[in-house]
Design an enzyme around this catalytic site. Structure first.
Site, mmCIF file in Angstrom:
data_model
loop_
_atom_site.group_PDB
_atom_site.id
_atom_site.type_symbol
_atom_site.label_atom_id
_atom_site.label_comp_id
_atom_site.label_asym_id
_atom_site.label_seq_id
_atom_site.Cartn_x
_atom_site.Cartn_y
_atom_site.Cartn_z
ATOM 1 N N HIS A 1 -0.592 10.283 -5.986
ATOM 2 C CA HIS A 1 -1.182 11.600 -5.761
ATOM 3 C C HIS A 1 -1.025 12.070 -4.317
ATOM 4 O O HIS A 1 -1.251 13.238 -4.022
ATOM 5 C CB HIS A 1 -2.660 11.610 -6.183
ATOM 6 C CG HIS A 1 -3.574 10.852 -5.260
ATOM 7 N ND1 HIS A 1 -4.030 9.582 -5.523
ATOM 8 C CD2 HIS A 1 -4.133 11.188 -4.078
ATOM 9 C CE1 HIS A 1 -4.828 9.177 -4.555
ATOM 10 N NE2 HIS A 1 -4.910 10.141 -3.657
ATOM 11 N N ASP B 1 -0.890 5.239 -10.379
ATOM 12 C CA ASP B 1 -1.081 6.050 -9.185
ATOM 13 C C ASP B 1 -0.445 5.386 -7.965
ATOM 14 O O ASP B 1 -1.044 5.355 -6.886
ATOM 15 C CB ASP B 1 -2.563 6.319 -8.930
ATOM 16 C CG ASP B 1 -2.777 7.410 -7.876
ATOM 17 O OD1 ASP B 1 -1.882 8.245 -7.706
ATOM 18 O OD2 ASP B 1 -3.835 7.390 -7.208
ATOM 19 N N GLY C 1 -7.873 11.231 3.075
ATOM 20 C CA GLY C 1 -6.875 10.817 4.055
ATOM 21 C C GLY C 1 -6.646 9.320 4.060
ATOM 22 O O GLY C 1 -5.629 8.846 4.548
ATOM 23 N N ASN C 2 -7.616 8.550 3.533
ATOM 24 C CA ASN C 2 -7.456 7.100 3.405
ATOM 25 C C ASN C 2 -6.589 6.717 2.216
ATOM 26 O O ASN C 2 -6.165 5.555 2.106
ATOM 27 C CB ASN C 2 -8.815 6.415 3.247
ATOM 28 C CG ASN C 2 -9.475 6.095 4.565
ATOM 29 O OD1 ASN C 2 -10.487 6.698 4.909
ATOM 30 N ND2 ASN C 2 -8.912 5.164 5.317
ATOM 31 N N SER C 3 -6.349 7.635 1.285
ATOM 32 C CA SER C 3 -5.579 7.317 0.087
ATOM 33 C C SER C 3 -4.211 6.769 0.463
ATOM 34 O O SER C 3 -3.492 7.356 1.262
ATOM 35 C CB SER C 3 -5.404 8.564 -0.785
ATOM 36 O OG SER C 3 -6.625 8.987 -1.319
ATOM 37 N N GLY D 1 3.251 0.240 -30.132
ATOM 38 C CA GLY D 1 2.988 1.372 -30.999
ATOM 39 C C GLY D 1 1.694 1.300 -31.772
ATOM 40 O O GLY D 1 1.688 1.478 -32.999
#
Length: 380
Positions: free
Chosen positions: A125, A155, A227-229, A285
């Site tokens: 992200h 992510d 901002g730490n992401s 599946g």
């Protein structure tokens, strides 16, 4: 002789008594001369004592010094859609002001250099839909970051920069991490600059947060903010334990509940992206549902927890192996399945093209079926 001894004893007694009286009334008379040093324009008592310069007890400066050089700032920008042609009309601009058709939407995040070849781990992200990515190192160097590959289901994203003599963070062992271990979170919160915060591991193996498709988070109370992401969660030796990914907050700031993706997951994603350009996972599946006590009572199930098969893809691997809706999945290659999240993770780790043994419970009877594992469709 006895007379001299008595005089000596009396003299010693009188001296001791005088010393005790002076020590109680005027102790300053018993001190030696005060040594002075020149400080500026006058002389002051030399009462300052210089410490030997050792780190204070309980300091984690060595871990921070080892890890901080490998944590980078990631600046991304995305061009906004062009303005309406009317906004370029001189008459319109005269009365309604200028509009910049080349405006950009900028954001920031963090990343971790994990290879001397310039590979950087960060969050998907952070770089999602970015038109330009700039990586800023703590030593001031800057470079354009190129996206090697992304994995939206965890992510995670892998970037690469073309610079020499890069600092690299060593990978730790998150499987050995326990609740209560001290950890440090390193990143660039709110764009104020590289920052280190301290906390402990609050929980491990966090799932069912509905953040990512595949979840196995490390929870920490170390402050993680905007901002730490993509930044680093490290142990007290400066080794990487996880990639800071998300927080639980009602205000947008840290409230002591942060989540990091274990480096074991990040490493497998990194290696797969470098080798193939994407992440390859197993797929059989099936659609499943967690068994709850209420569900077990309503349908008369023999178990009040686990994963029940709710649907089977026609002509999929599970369908061809004989798995049917209503089966309770007990194990995948001998590993127990307590819920659907664990089931999804176990199946995703299966190598496509090989067979896996899946144990199911049907009509109170166990059966083990051989399933030819397929390839999980890539997330769009």
């Amino acid at each position: 002789m006895r007379r001299y001894w008595l005089l000596f004893a009396q003299a010693v007694t009188i001296c001791l008594a005088l010393y005790m009286v002076i020590a109680a009334v005027r102790p300053d008379l018993l001190r030696g001369p005060v040594r002075t040093v020149e400080l500026g324009t006058g002389a002051r008592p030399a009462a300052l004592i210089q410490s030997p310069g050792l780190p204070p007890s309980g300091s984690y400066r060595e871990a921070a010094d080892r890890a901080m050089p490998a944590v980078v700032n990631i600046l991304t920008s995305k061009a906004l859609p062009p303005n309406h042609p009317l906004l370029n009309d001189p008459f319109f601009r005269r009365y309604f002001g200028e509009r910049n058709p080349q405006a950009e939407n900028a954001s920031l995040g963090s990343g971790v250099i994990v290879s001397p070849d310039g590979y950087i781990l960060t969050n998907y992200h952070v770089v999602e839909a970015a038109d330009q990515i700039e990586v800023v190192l703590p030593d001031g160097r800057r470079a354009i970051g190129k996206v090697v590959g992304t994995d939206p289901e965890t992510d995670l994203a892998v970037l690469r920069i073309d610079l020499k003599n890069l600092p690299v963070m060593m990978l730790g062992h998150p499987e050995q991490a326990k609740v209560g271990d001290v950890v440090l979170a390193i990143g660039n919160p709110f764009g104020v600059g590289q920052t280190v915060t301290m906390g402990i591991i609050s929980a491990v193996g966090r799932t069912n947060l509905r953040i990512n498709e595949f979840e196995d988070f490390i929870q920490t109370d170390a402050a993680i903010n905007f901002g730490n992401s993509g930044g680093a969660l490290v142990d007290t030796r400066g080794n990487l334990l996880g990639i800071n990914s998300a927080i639980f907050s009602q205000t947008g700031g840290s409230v002591g509940i942060g989540f990091a993706i274990p480096v074991s997951t990040a490493r497998s994603v990194l290696e797969s992206i470098i080798l193939k350009g994407y992440v390859e996972r197993g797929w059989v599946g099936v659609e499943s549902q967690d068994i709850t006590p209420e569900l077990a009572e309503s349908f008369g199930l023999p178990r009040d927890k686990g994963a029940i098969i709710a649907g089977v893809v026609r002509n999929g691997p599970a369908d061809r192996a004989g798995i049917k809706p209503g089966d309770i999945l007990l194990a995948v290659n001998g590993q127990p399945v307590p819920d659907t999240t664990v089931m999804l993770n176990l199946i995703a780790k299966l190598p496509p093209g090989r067979k896996a043994k899946m144990t199911v419970l049907r009509s109170n009877r166990e059966a083990t079926l051989d399933v030819s594992v397929g390839k999980r469709p890539r997330a769009r």
